[in-house]
Write a protein that holds these residues in place. Structure first.
Motif, PDB file in Angstrom:
ATOM      1  N   THR A 110       0.364  -1.176  -0.294  1.00 28.44           N
ATOM      2  CA  THR A 110       0.207  -0.201  -0.108  1.00 28.44           C
ATOM      3  C   THR A 110       0.993   1.033   0.212  1.00 28.44           C
ATOM      4  N   VAL A 111       0.058   2.388  -1.356  1.00 29.83           N
ATOM      5  CA  VAL A 111       1.554   3.344  -0.745  1.00 29.83           C
ATOM      6  C   VAL A 111       0.221   4.628  -0.869  1.00 29.83           C
ATOM      7  N   GLU A 112       1.060   5.213  -0.205  1.00 27.75           N
ATOM      8  CA  GLU A 112      -0.090   6.655   0.064  1.00 27.75           C
ATOM      9  C   GLU A 112       0.670   7.869   0.790  1.00 27.75           C
ATOM     10  N   SER A 113       0.653   9.143  -0.487  1.00 31.26           N
ATOM     11  CA  SER A 113       1.567  10.767  -0.705  1.00 31.26           C
ATOM     12  C   SER A 113       0.671  11.131  -1.056  1.00 31.26           C
ATOM     13  N   TYR A 114       1.487  12.141  -0.568  1.00 30.95           N
ATOM     14  CA  TYR A 114       0.741  13.430  -1.142  1.00 30.95           C
ATOM     15  C   TYR A 114       2.212  15.024  -1.224  1.00 30.95           C
ATOM     16  N   ARG A 115       2.378  15.222  -2.443  1.00 34.49           N
ATOM     17  CA  ARG A 115       3.047  16.505  -3.063  1.00 34.49           C
ATOM     18  C   ARG A 115       2.130  17.308  -2.999  1.00 34.49           C
ATOM     19  N   LYS A 116       2.781  18.486  -2.143  1.00 34.61           N
ATOM     20  CA  LYS A 116       1.599  20.055  -2.060  1.00 34.61           C
ATOM     21  C   LYS A 116       1.296  20.288  -2.825  1.00 34.61           C
ATOM     22  N   ASP A 117       0.082  20.895  -2.944  1.00 28.62           N
ATOM     23  CA  ASP A 117      -0.020  21.722  -4.502  1.00 28.62           C
ATOM     24  C   ASP A 117      -1.130  20.498  -5.822  1.00 28.62           C
ATOM     25  N   ARG A 118      -0.784  19.004  -4.860  1.00 32.59           N
ATOM     26  CA  ARG A 118      -1.427  18.079  -5.849  1.00 32.59           C
ATOM     27  C   ARG A 118      -2.811  16.804  -4.654  1.00 32.59           C
ATOM     28  N   PRO A 120      -4.117  14.300  -2.477  1.00 33.71           N
ATOM     29  CA  PRO A 120      -3.184  12.788  -1.962  1.00 33.71           C
ATOM     30  C   PRO A 120      -3.810  11.568  -2.411  1.00 33.71           C
ATOM     31  N   PHE A 121      -3.612  10.009  -2.724  1.00 29.37           N
ATOM     32  CA  PHE A 121      -3.717   9.007  -2.725  1.00 29.37           C
ATOM     33  C   PHE A 121      -3.558   7.752  -2.080  1.00 29.37           C
ATOM     34  N   LYS A 122      -3.878   6.899  -2.626  1.00 32.63           N
ATOM     35  CA  LYS A 122      -3.920   5.765  -1.610  1.00 32.63           C
ATOM     36  C   LYS A 122      -3.630   4.515  -2.458  1.00 32.63           C
ATOM     37  N   LEU A 123      -3.262   3.596  -2.302  1.00 29.82           N
ATOM     38  CA  LEU A 123      -2.751   2.682  -4.076  1.00 29.82           C
ATOM     39  C   LEU A 123      -2.620   1.788  -3.339  1.00 29.82           C
ATOM     40  N   ASN A 132      -6.834  -1.632  -5.219  1.00 27.37           N
ATOM     41  CA  ASN A 132      -7.773  -0.336  -4.496  1.00 27.37           C
ATOM     42  C   ASN A 132      -7.050   1.210  -4.908  1.00 27.37           C
ATOM     43  N   TYR A 133      -8.045   1.613  -5.096  1.00 30.08           N
ATOM     44  CA  TYR A 133      -7.020   3.091  -5.580  1.00 30.08           C
ATOM     45  C   TYR A 133      -8.227   3.737  -4.670  1.00 30.08           C
ATOM     46  N   THR A 134      -7.730   5.272  -3.870  1.00 33.00           N
ATOM     47  CA  THR A 134      -8.387   5.927  -3.163  1.00 33.00           C
ATOM     48  C   THR A 134      -8.508   6.814  -3.001  1.00 33.00           C
ATOM     49  N   ASP A 135      -8.588   8.023  -2.334  1.00 33.65           N
ATOM     50  CA  ASP A 135      -8.118   9.734  -2.133  1.00 33.65           C
ATOM     51  C   ASP A 135      -7.388   9.027  -1.084  1.00 33.65           C
ATOM     52  N   GLY A 136      -6.291   9.737  -0.419  1.00 38.32           N
ATOM     53  CA  GLY A 136      -5.410   9.464   0.675  1.00 38.32           C
ATOM     54  C   GLY A 136      -5.372  11.056   2.139  1.00 38.32           C
ATOM     55  N   LYS A 137      -4.812  10.637   2.926  1.00 35.92           N
ATOM     56  CA  LYS A 137      -4.774  11.932   3.781  1.00 35.92           C
ATOM     57  C   LYS A 137      -3.736  13.395   3.523  1.00 35.92           C
TER      58      LYS A 137
END
Length: 609
Positions: A110-118, A120-123, A132-137
């Motif tokens: 599971t990879v959950e990541s967030y980059r500024k100005d983009r 967040p996602f969870k794969l 599964n692919y959803t929004d992340g924190k």
């Protein structure tokens, strides 16, 4: 035979995982390297069941762009390089684009990541396929969680050793990362318990303390060197702290963990004669160099490298460490131990009504009825009367004559590597007791003369063209087994300055020998040289100088239970003070040890905790 066809990408990744994902520690290494490349300043690693159940890496790096999220588990998908030329100038930890694809093929990831100005996602991935692919924190950085490792390749479990062994490998990897990146705060936890963490303040010596303990950090010495091609930086630990294997020699190139036997051997050689047999140093060394001079694209693990100027780098490492060690005063200090109950010991009654008098540092030692027993007889162990013990002496051999060691005051030696030392006496005919303002010192007289004679032999073997002719030649006879080997080495013996000829089936005659052979027992020394060289498989001058110097210095040095008078002890100390490295014998044993005044007072409870 089936027709040729392209394998399914899932199978390709499983095959690649055989090299990239050898064990849980391999996954930790790959994921942490990704966090470092993302410019993280804090990296936390959480492990369950030594990584077989769960590995989680949390960082505060730049994060992954959500537009690239679907590519991160694709094979050879990377942001580190773009064209073939980039392979010749690798500056990042990762670049092959194989790690996540291989890991995702043999685990549930599971990879959950967030980059500024983009966004967040969870794969979520399982066995090489997206689940599964959803929004992340909205937390800047990346969290990668690997669960049920090798769940779809159970055969790999056979190659996994005990959980303790796998945990040890993970700890080792994380420790090496912390040495190479002291500016990053690392944290490692096993099954909810933190095993170690670093502050990330850039202080490498603090990291050494966090990892190896305060004692190792206290004995560490900073090293730095720079050439047009290389820049060395790091810490070496004084030789009084040793380990039983080479795993504590931590080397990195451009902050990348590497394993190179040749560079490790250069480090060991730099501690020349300062370490006991089968003991190795603790070293943390980073080598900064132009990426064009090193090829890291050798193996998927990226720990093997090829260097363009290997010999130059080996020489720089050896020279830098050796010079730094020579500049240090390497006298080990004895730590005070807790007081323990011991059997009651009895001793003779001493008369302390008078005391020794010192006019100055090494003026004559005046004795006035000191150390007398009940019958008024002087104890032998502290008898400095040379008239009574002429048969025992520290003989002035040609070594002392060659080195021009006169017997002036010890204070005349401004370039001595030893501190000022005042001789008190001798115990058991083996150890010389000394003192100064800092505390008490004990010198092993055999180890001291071994060092003196070793340096003499090492400097003079092959460095002197003078020969000593024999009016009456020496004749030697060896066994048939020895003769076969000696015949093969006659040229080597002649190259060293021996005029030796075979005069019979088993007989050899020597008519000249090199001047570095001492005059005490030249015939015995020559026989030892012949025996040594004949039993050496591959003769080389450097190896000969080293091993022969050790052998001859040990053979010809004063032994235990050999009593010396004060003048002889002064001469021995003075000769030792002129050695290049007076702290250990050629076998790596200490020559002098020290008890500080504080430690002595603590043992006598003059200083209470």
């Amino acid at each position: 035979m089936e027709r040729v066809h392209v394998l399914d990408p899932v199978i390709q990744n499983k095959i690649a995982a055989g090299e990239v994902v050898e064990r849980p520690s391999s996954i930790v290494k790959e994921l942490v390297e990704n966090s470092i490349d993302a410019n993280a300043t804090s990296i936390e690693v959480f492990i369950e069941e030594s990584g077989l159940k769960m590995i989680r890496v949390v960082d505060n790096g730049e994060g992954i762009d959500d537009r690239d999220s679907r590519l991160i588990f694709e094979r050879h998908a990377t942001s580190k390089i773009a064209e073939d030329y980039d392979l010749f100038e690798i500056r990042s930890m990762g670049f092959r684009g194989e790690a996540l694809a291989s890991i995702g093929a043999v685990s549930k990831a599971t990879v959950e990541s967030y980059r500024k100005d983009r966004q967040p996602f969870k794969l979520e991935y399982s066995g090489g396929r997206e689940v599964n692919y959803t929004d992340g924190k909205s937390r800047v950085g990346t969290v990668v969680t690997i669960e049920d490792l090798f769940f779809n390749t159970p055969a790999r479990y056979k190659y996994i050793k005990s959980l303790q062994t796998e945990a040890g490998r993970i700890i080792d990897i994380m420790q090496r990362f912390s040495f190479n990146h002291p500016h990053i705060q690392f944290k490692l936890a096993f099954d909810g318990k933190v095993r170690f963490h670093t502050k990330g303040n850039g202080n490498l010596q603090e990291v050494i303390s966090d990892v190896y303990g305060l004692n190792v950090a206290r004995h560490s010495v900073k090293v730095e060197a720079k050439t047009p091609d290389y820049k060395l930086s790091g810490f070496i630990v004084r030789p009084e702290i040793t380990r039983s294997n080479k795993n504590y020699i931590n080397l990195a190139i451009n902050s990348r963990i590497i394993k190179d036997f040749r560079l490790v051997q250069s480090v060991v050689e730099a501690y020349h004669t300062l370490l006991p047999k089968d003991k190795y140093p603790v070293v943390i060394l980073n080598i900064d160099m132009d990426p064009k001079l090193v090829d890291v694209n050798v193996h998927p693990a990226k720990t093997e490298v090829r260097l363009s100027k290997l010999k130059e780098l080996q020489q720089l490492i050896e020279q830098t460490i050796r010079e730094e060690l020579r500049s240090e005063r390497l006298i080990p200090e004895i730590e005070a131990r807790e007081k323990t109950e011991k059997p009651v010991m009895t001793q003779n009654v001493f008369d302390f009504s008078s005391r020794p008098v010192f006019d100055n540092t090494f003026n004559e030692y005046k004795r006035e009825n000191i150390f007398s027993n009940k019958e008024g007889k002087t104890q032998n162990n502290f008898d400095f009367n040379t008239e009574k013990r002429d048969e025992v002496s520290y003989v002035n051999t040609p070594i002392e004559e060659h080195m021009s060691h006169s017997r002036e005051s010890y204070d005349d030696y401004n370039d001595s590597k030893l501190p000022y030392l005042e001789i008190v006496g001798q115990i058991h005919g083996t150890y010389i007791v000394m003192q100064n303002d800092e505390g008490m010192y004990l010198m092993d007289q055999h180890a001291a003369q071994e060092r003196i004679k070793y340096e003499y032999f090492y400097e003079n073997i092959q460095n002197s063209d003078e020969r000593v002719p024999l009016l009456l030649p020496y004749h030697f006879e060896f066994s048939y087994d020895d003769v076969i080997r000696i015949d093969e080495k006659l040229k080597d013996l002649k190259a060293l300055g021996f005029n030796i000829e075979k005069t019979g089936i088993k007989q050899y005659t020597v008519t000249e020998y090199p001047s570095w052979i001492l005059k005490d027992d030249p015939e015995g020394d020559i026989e030892s040289v012949i025996d040594f060289i004949s039993n050496t498989d591959e003769f080389s001058v450097n190896k000969y100088r080293e091993e022969m110097s050790i052998m001859m210095s040990c053979k010809q040095s004063i032994k235990a239970n050999h009593y010396l008078d004060l003048t002889q002890m002064r001469a021995l100390l003075k000769d030792l003070s002129q050695c290049k490295s007076p702290y250990t014998c050629p076998h790596g044993r200490p020559v002098i040890i020290k008890w500080t005044t504080y430690e002595i007072e603590k043992m006598f409870n003059r200083i209470m905790k």
